[in-house]
Design an enzyme around this catalytic site. Structure first.
Site, short mmCIF file in Angstrom:
data_model
loop_
_atom_site.label_atom_id
_atom_site.label_comp_id
_atom_site.label_asym_id
_atom_site.label_seq_id
_atom_site.Cartn_x
_atom_site.Cartn_y
_atom_site.Cartn_z
CE1 TYR A 24 -3.84 -2.27 0.31
CE2 TYR A 24 -2.59 -3.30 2.08
CZ TYR A 24 -3.65 -3.32 1.19
OH TYR A 24 -4.51 -4.39 1.18
CG ASN A 78 -10.14 1.81 -1.06
OD1 ASN A 78 -10.64 0.71 -0.84
ND2 ASN A 78 -8.83 2.00 -1.18
CG HIS A 84 -13.72 -7.97 -1.64
ND1 HIS A 84 -13.44 -7.70 -2.96
CD2 HIS A 84 -12.73 -7.38 -0.92
CE1 HIS A 84 -12.32 -6.99 -3.03
NE2 HIS A 84 -11.87 -6.78 -1.81
CG ASP A 91 -28.92 -2.78 -1.47
OD1 ASP A 91 -28.62 -3.05 -2.65
OD2 ASP A 91 -29.46 -3.60 -0.70
CG HIS A 104 -9.99 -1.41 -4.85
ND1 HIS A 104 -10.47 -1.61 -3.59
CD2 HIS A 104 -11.03 -1.59 -5.70
CE1 HIS A 104 -11.75 -1.92 -3.66
NE2 HIS A 104 -12.12 -1.91 -4.94
CB ILE A 105 -3.99 1.34 -2.86
CG1 ILE A 105 -4.60 2.61 -2.24
CG2 ILE A 105 -2.47 1.45 -2.96
CD1 ILE A 105 -4.27 2.83 -0.79
CB THR A 106 -3.37 -3.57 -4.28
OG1 THR A 106 -4.64 -4.05 -3.83
CG2 THR A 106 -2.51 -3.13 -3.10
NE ARG A 115 -7.15 -9.17 -0.42
CZ ARG A 115 -7.46 -8.59 0.73
NH1 ARG A 115 -8.37 -7.64 0.76
NH2 ARG A 115 -6.86 -8.97 1.85
#
Length: 146
Positions: A24, A78, A84, A91, A104-106, A115
């Protein structure tokens, strides 16, 4: 153009800068938030970035609901691990009808199979993953110009 953008970060993202820096990086969430505020301020048109982080699913849902009342025009989210698992966050986003980008960073698709599933991606305007913290910059820029 959108004037109010809300940046939401989910569980464990408060640990950015110290949590698994090999994945990260070393940039803190506070640094990401300040860079985003500076990015909005640089527009010189009254654009505003609001920020919110919570490790609690219900608090994230509540903040998404409040975004509608606050006149937020775009959300960058994020959701961390809730990406997940959370039908509730999905909703809430659909219920407010505020367009959003999932960030997402990765690259979550290069990670564990669990994931690879997102409850948000199919409803997002865009999904940005794997660009490190630059993903926030790109997403906020898009949102401010939406």
């Amino acid at each position: 153009m959108v004037k109010k953008v809300l940046l939401i970060n989910g569980p464990n993202l408060n640990l950015l800068g110290t949590r698994e820096p090999e994945k990260y990086g070393t940039t803190s969430l506070k640094d990401i938030e300040q860079a985003g505020r500076d990015q909005a301020d640089s527009k010189k048109d009254g654009s505003e970035l609001q920020v919110f982080q919570s490790n609690t699913e219900g608090f994230i849902v509540d903040r998404i609901h409040k975004a509608k009342q606050d006149g937020v025009g775009f959300i960058v989210i994020n959701a961390g691990a809730y990406t997940h698992t959370s039908v509730a966050i999905r909703d809430a986003l659909l219920g407010t009808a505020i367009p959003f980008i999932e960030v997402h960073i990765t690259n979550v698709h290069q990670r564990e199979p669990f994931r690879h599933q997102s409850y948000l991606s199919d409803k997002a305007v865009a999904v940005v993953c794997g660009l490190g913290v630059y993903g926030y910059t790109a997403s906020i820029e898009y949102a401010l110009n939406y």
